[in-house]
Design a protein around this motif. Structure first.
Motif, PDB file in Angstrom:
ATOM      1  N   UNK A 129       3.773  -6.232   7.492  1.00  0.00           N
ATOM      2  CA  UNK A 129       5.195  -5.679   8.331  1.00  0.00           C
ATOM      3  C   UNK A 129       5.378  -6.688   8.912  1.00  0.00           C
ATOM      4  N   UNK A 130       4.267  -7.351  10.109  1.00  0.00           N
ATOM      5  CA  UNK A 130       3.668  -8.304  10.815  1.00  0.00           C
ATOM      6  C   UNK A 130       4.300  -9.591  10.231  1.00  0.00           C
ATOM      7  N   UNK A 131       3.128 -10.164   9.194  1.00  0.00           N
ATOM      8  CA  UNK A 131       3.800 -11.245   8.884  1.00  0.00           C
ATOM      9  C   UNK A 131       4.660 -10.881   7.920  1.00  0.00           C
ATOM     10  N   UNK A 132       5.502 -10.232   7.164  1.00  0.00           N
ATOM     11  CA  UNK A 132       7.098 -10.380   7.030  1.00  0.00           C
ATOM     12  C   UNK A 132       7.749 -10.764   7.672  1.00  0.00           C
ATOM     13  N   UNK A 133       7.842  -9.500   9.518  1.00  0.00           N
ATOM     14  CA  UNK A 133       8.609  -9.908  10.520  1.00  0.00           C
ATOM     15  C   UNK A 133       8.980 -11.335  10.298  1.00  0.00           C
ATOM     16  N   UNK A 134       7.666 -12.056  10.956  1.00  0.00           N
ATOM     17  CA  UNK A 134       8.128 -13.596  11.741  1.00  0.00           C
ATOM     18  C   UNK A 134       8.000 -13.993  10.382  1.00  0.00           C
ATOM     19  N   UNK A 135       7.569 -13.781   9.546  1.00  0.00           N
ATOM     20  CA  UNK A 135       7.984 -15.051   8.511  1.00  0.00           C
ATOM     21  C   UNK A 135       9.326 -15.083   7.879  1.00  0.00           C
ATOM     22  N   UNK A 136      10.552 -13.852   8.257  1.00  0.00           N
ATOM     23  CA  UNK A 136      11.870 -13.251   8.197  1.00  0.00           C
ATOM     24  C   UNK A 136      12.698 -13.975   9.435  1.00  0.00           C
ATOM     25  N   UNK A 137      11.457 -14.086  10.120  1.00  0.00           N
ATOM     26  CA  UNK A 137      12.685 -14.861  11.187  1.00  0.00           C
ATOM     27  C   UNK A 137      12.755 -16.346  10.946  1.00  0.00           C
ATOM     28  N   UNK A 138      11.034 -16.533  10.381  1.00  0.00           N
ATOM     29  CA  UNK A 138      11.049 -18.170  10.070  1.00  0.00           C
ATOM     30  C   UNK A 138      12.351 -18.904   8.985  1.00  0.00           C
ATOM     31  N   UNK A 139      12.154 -18.007   7.674  1.00  0.00           N
ATOM     32  CA  UNK A 139      13.535 -17.506   7.043  1.00  0.00           C
ATOM     33  C   UNK A 139      14.766 -17.962   8.196  1.00  0.00           C
ATOM     34  N   UNK A 140      15.098 -16.738   8.593  1.00  0.00           N
ATOM     35  CA  UNK A 140      16.392 -16.912   9.416  1.00  0.00           C
ATOM     36  C   UNK A 140      17.023 -17.896  10.181  1.00  0.00           C
ATOM     37  N   UNK A 141      15.487 -19.031  10.291  1.00  0.00           N
ATOM     38  CA  UNK A 141      15.799 -19.589  11.968  1.00  0.00           C
ATOM     39  C   UNK A 141      16.590 -21.117  11.826  1.00  0.00           C
ATOM     40  N   UNK A 142      17.009 -21.267   9.865  1.00  0.00           N
ATOM     41  CA  UNK A 142      18.135 -22.846  10.019  1.00  0.00           C
ATOM     42  C   UNK A 142      19.320 -22.063  10.507  1.00  0.00           C
ATOM     43  N   UNK A 143      19.593 -20.632   9.671  1.00  0.00           N
ATOM     44  CA  UNK A 143      20.977 -20.485  10.463  1.00  0.00           C
ATOM     45  C   UNK A 143      21.353 -20.543  11.551  1.00  0.00           C
ATOM     46  N   UNK A 144      19.387 -19.614  11.617  1.00  0.00           N
ATOM     47  CA  UNK A 144      20.233 -19.451  13.674  1.00  0.00           C
ATOM     48  C   UNK A 144      20.494 -20.903  14.522  1.00  0.00           C
ATOM     49  N   UNK A 145      19.580 -21.688  13.852  1.00  0.00           N
ATOM     50  CA  UNK A 145      19.662 -23.206  14.278  1.00  0.00           C
ATOM     51  C   UNK A 145      21.183 -23.800  13.897  1.00  0.00           C
ATOM     52  N   UNK A 146      21.567 -24.172  13.437  1.00  0.00           N
ATOM     53  CA  UNK A 146      23.095 -24.153  12.723  1.00  0.00           C
ATOM     54  C   UNK A 146      24.204 -23.740  13.354  1.00  0.00           C
ATOM     55  N   UNK A 147      23.754 -21.637  14.158  1.00  0.00           N
ATOM     56  CA  UNK A 147      24.902 -20.932  14.095  1.00  0.00           C
ATOM     57  C   UNK A 147      24.614 -22.242  15.977  1.00  0.00           C
ATOM     58  N   UNK A 148      23.382 -21.956  16.540  1.00  0.00           N
ATOM     59  CA  UNK A 148      23.101 -22.889  17.870  1.00  0.00           C
ATOM     60  C   UNK A 148      23.930 -24.130  17.968  1.00  0.00           C
ATOM     61  N   UNK A 149      24.295 -25.181  17.039  1.00  0.00           N
ATOM     62  CA  UNK A 149      24.823 -26.244  16.688  1.00  0.00           C
ATOM     63  C   UNK A 149      26.151 -26.492  16.605  1.00  0.00           C
ATOM     64  N   UNK A 150      26.870 -25.454  15.720  1.00  0.00           N
ATOM     65  CA  UNK A 150      27.925 -25.659  16.114  1.00  0.00           C
ATOM     66  C   UNK A 150      28.839 -24.874  17.138  1.00  0.00           C
ATOM     67  N   UNK A 151      27.509 -23.957  17.691  1.00  0.00           N
ATOM     68  CA  UNK A 151      28.240 -23.466  19.415  1.00  0.00           C
ATOM     69  C   UNK A 151      28.860 -24.483  20.290  1.00  0.00           C
TER      70      UNK A 151
END
Length: 368
Positions: free
Chosen positions: A231-253
């Motif tokens: 579960x924890x590997x999945x949580x951190x891995x999925x967090x890394x997967x989402x991170x590019x979208x987060x970075x794009x959202x941060x830059x856009x904002x």
């Protein structure tokens, strides 16, 4: 697998970890459209819920404070791996990522998780009690670690900017690891009784919440431990997967780069947050404090040594020193925490104060 092994584990808790891991494999290094983003977020949420369930099963078997320590250590080890992985490409974001993520973890645990636990616990139980010696000792170690690792680099002169020289970084890494090791020894061996929950007459007694249920067998606990790591590997891995979208959202904002570190820390600390809130609802506030302060200590005590070793091959500068705003927020957190922990009893007011400090941290991270 025999029925004896899985007895006491709901079917959903057995199915979610592998499914979340499959989602991680299917979406790893892929561009996330709307559908995939929804799938990743659903997998992330399900993995967090399953992680908390299996952590509680393990905790029920091994007892406190080992249960909360296992969850804090497991999340932090994988968090460190995530930070190092994200720092490999180098660049401006990588230079401050470790500092931003570690400081965000400290503020989230010491204000967000601790404050939310106090709020929900006091709303349900009124005044809650905890052990002063355990919580104050954890706070003392945390204060020393943050000061030596994140405050001092701003004032040292051996390297330009808020950075440590190689020798200073090595010293900070060794010091952090030693102090954390001593704390774990005290918590689990020398003074384990300090960190046990305070007995309470109005503690929730229903067997379904696991408070007074029969302890699981060793096989069930081992199975839950393995599924917890999945579960924890999945949580951190999925967090890394989402991170590019987060970075794009941060830059856009147009938000600061530090917001990325805050977002990563928020995602990674979701299992501890859920577990701490559940403990507070059961009137086991000491467990919540063990999780919050223990996670802060593990985040610093393991991340700084890992970054010190990784800096040997990582390119680019490593900025660890906090800015003026962050140091003020940290000082406010320490003072507030000292006053909260002084009496061994907490009410809604203390929780509200910590939540306001946490809100200020989030607001100033977005609008410095």
């Amino acid at each position: 697998m025999t029925n004896t092994v899985i007895q006491g584990l709901p079917r959903w808790s057995l199915a979610v970890p592998p499914l979340a891991f499959v989602v991680l494999l299917l979406t790893w290094h892929r561009h996330l459209g709307v559908a995939l983003l929804i799938l990743v977020c659903a997998g992330l949420g399900a993995a967090v819920i399953a992680a908390v369930h299996h952590a509680e099963v393990v905790a029920h078997r091994v007892g406190e404070p080992f249960g909360t320590l296992i969850l804090a250590l497991a999340v932090t080890v994988i968090e460190v791996a995530l930070i190092v992985t994200l720092m490999v490409p180098g660049g401006v974001k990588a230079a401050t990522l470790a500092r931003d993520t570690v400081f965000a973890a400290v503020m989230i645990t010491c204000n967000g998780i601790l404050g939310l636990s106090l709020v929900v616990g006091s709303l349900r139980h009124g005044t809650q009690e905890f052990r002063v010696r355990a919580s104050s000792s954890a706070l003392a170690v945390m204060t020393a670690l943050v000061t030596l690792s994140l405050v001092l680099p701003t004032f040292t002169t051996s390297a330009p900017g808020p950075q440590f020289s190689p020798a200073q970084l090595a010293f900070a890494g060794v010091t952090s690891l030693v102090m954390y090791g001593v704390f774990v020894f005290v918590q689990t061996v020398r003074h384990r009784d300090y960190f046990l929950p305070v007995p309470s007459s109005d503690e929730v007694e229903e067997d379904e919440d696991g408070t007074h249920a029969t302890a699981p067998s060793g096989q069930v606990a081992l199975l839950s431990l393995g599924l917890l790591f999945v579960c924890l590997i999945s949580v951190v891995g999925l967090a890394k997967t989402v991170s590019p979208s987060l970075e794009s959202a941060v830059e856009s904002a147009g938000a600061p780069v530090a917001v990325v570190g805050v977002a990563i820390a928020l995602l990674v600390l979701l299992p501890e947050t859920a577990a701490a809130v559940r403990a507070a609802l059961r009137n086991r506030l000491q467990n919540s404090f063990n999780l919050a302060l223990g996670s802060a200590l593990a985040s610093i005590g393991l991340t700084i040594p890992a970054i010190a070793v990784a800096s040997i091959w990582l390119s680019g500068p490593l900025v660890l020193g906090l800015g003026g705003t962050e140091m003020v927020l940290f000082a406010l957190t320490v003072v507030t925490s000292i006053l909260t922990l002084a009496t061994g009893r907490a009410t809604l007011l203390q929780g509200a104060v910590h939540m306001m400090v946490f809100s200020a941290f989030i607001f100033l991270a977005i609008s410095p």
